[in-house]
Design an enzyme around this catalytic site. Sequence first.
Site, PDB file in Angstrom:
ATOM      1  N   LYS A  84      -3.137 -54.088   6.814  1.00 47.26           N
ATOM      2  CA  LYS A  84      -3.834 -53.685   8.040  1.00 47.26           C
ATOM      3  C   LYS A  84      -3.383 -52.283   8.426  1.00 47.26           C
ATOM      4  O   LYS A  84      -2.186 -52.019   8.582  1.00 47.26           O
ATOM      5  CB  LYS A  84      -3.474 -54.645   9.171  1.00 47.26           C
ATOM      6  CG  LYS A  84      -4.599 -55.533   9.626  1.00 47.26           C
ATOM      7  CD  LYS A  84      -4.153 -56.350  10.813  1.00 47.26           C
ATOM      8  CE  LYS A  84      -5.312 -57.020  11.493  1.00 47.26           C
ATOM      9  NZ  LYS A  84      -4.871 -57.768  12.674  1.00 47.26           N
TER      10      LYS A  84
HETATM   11  O1  G3P Z   1      -7.340 -59.915  15.530  1.00 43.45           O
HETATM   12  C1  G3P Z   1      -6.945 -59.057  16.530  1.00 43.45           C
HETATM   13  C2  G3P Z   1      -6.176 -59.757  17.575  1.00 43.45           C
HETATM   14  O2  G3P Z   1      -4.925 -60.149  17.129  1.00 43.45           O
HETATM   15  C3  G3P Z   1      -6.088 -59.044  18.868  1.00 43.45           C
HETATM   16  O3  G3P Z   1      -6.423 -59.985  19.794  1.00 43.45           O
HETATM   17  O4  G3P Z   1      -6.473 -61.030  21.974  1.00 43.45           O
HETATM   18  O5  G3P Z   1      -4.691 -59.326  21.452  1.00 43.45           O
HETATM   19  O6  G3P Z   1      -7.053 -58.628  21.776  1.00 43.45           O
HETATM   20  P1  G3P Z   1      -6.151 -59.726  21.340  1.00 43.45           P
END
Ligand code: G3P
Length: 219
Positions: A84
């Site tokens: 990533k």
């Molecule tokens: O896949 C991306 C994720 O880990 C981010 O999610 O909920 O932190 O925006 P969030």
Amino acid sequence: MRIFLDTANIEQIRQGAKLGVVGGVTTNPSLMMKEGLADYEAAVKEICSIIAGPVSVEVVSEEPAEMLKQARKMAKWAPNVIIKIPATLAGLEVTSTLAKEKIKVNLTLCFSLNQAILGATAGAAFISPFVGRLDDIGHNGMELVEDIVTVYDYYNYATEVIAASIRHPQHCIAAAKAGAHIATVPYSVLIQMMQHPLTDNGVARFMADWKSAAQKSKK
Ligand code: G3P
């Protein structure tokens, strides 16, 4: 649409794997830290031993040479490791280099169609538009997924679209309708996707009717 789990929690990954629907895992430094996984390498290797599909692991540097060093090292941890890389200028340069080395990249923290176009041109294997974080600032995150899918289709880009930062089951439905190749979901959302009160009521009623009929037939 394939379903990936967006977590670094080993128990959740094991539970998800048992359901037979988890095609991959995405992690990030925040998710790793949440689990207190000090040994990044050991944790990633364990996840890769549970899930045969792509397992995304994020570099923790903003400097191209250091990102490349980390990426090349991480790519050797298991055959299904995907690197990533953030959708910055440095990340774009690193993505192009890694793609030439046949190391698969998931270009993450994508918030615009232009980032997605450049990522695909650089040879990223996956692009991760962050739906929930766009919603958080008053945008429509799923519109970005729709736009990326449309443009990638026009030009036959091989890059797969991962709807990321998914917060609830409606996001999964919208991602599927938008044509996302993958939705990466927290474990709680995976469970919610399968739950329906009418299914639970129906099962309870069938069980009750079955028991009462069995009791009557004994009399
Ligand atoms: O896949 C991306 C994720 O880990 C981010 O999610 O909920 O932190 O925006 P969030």
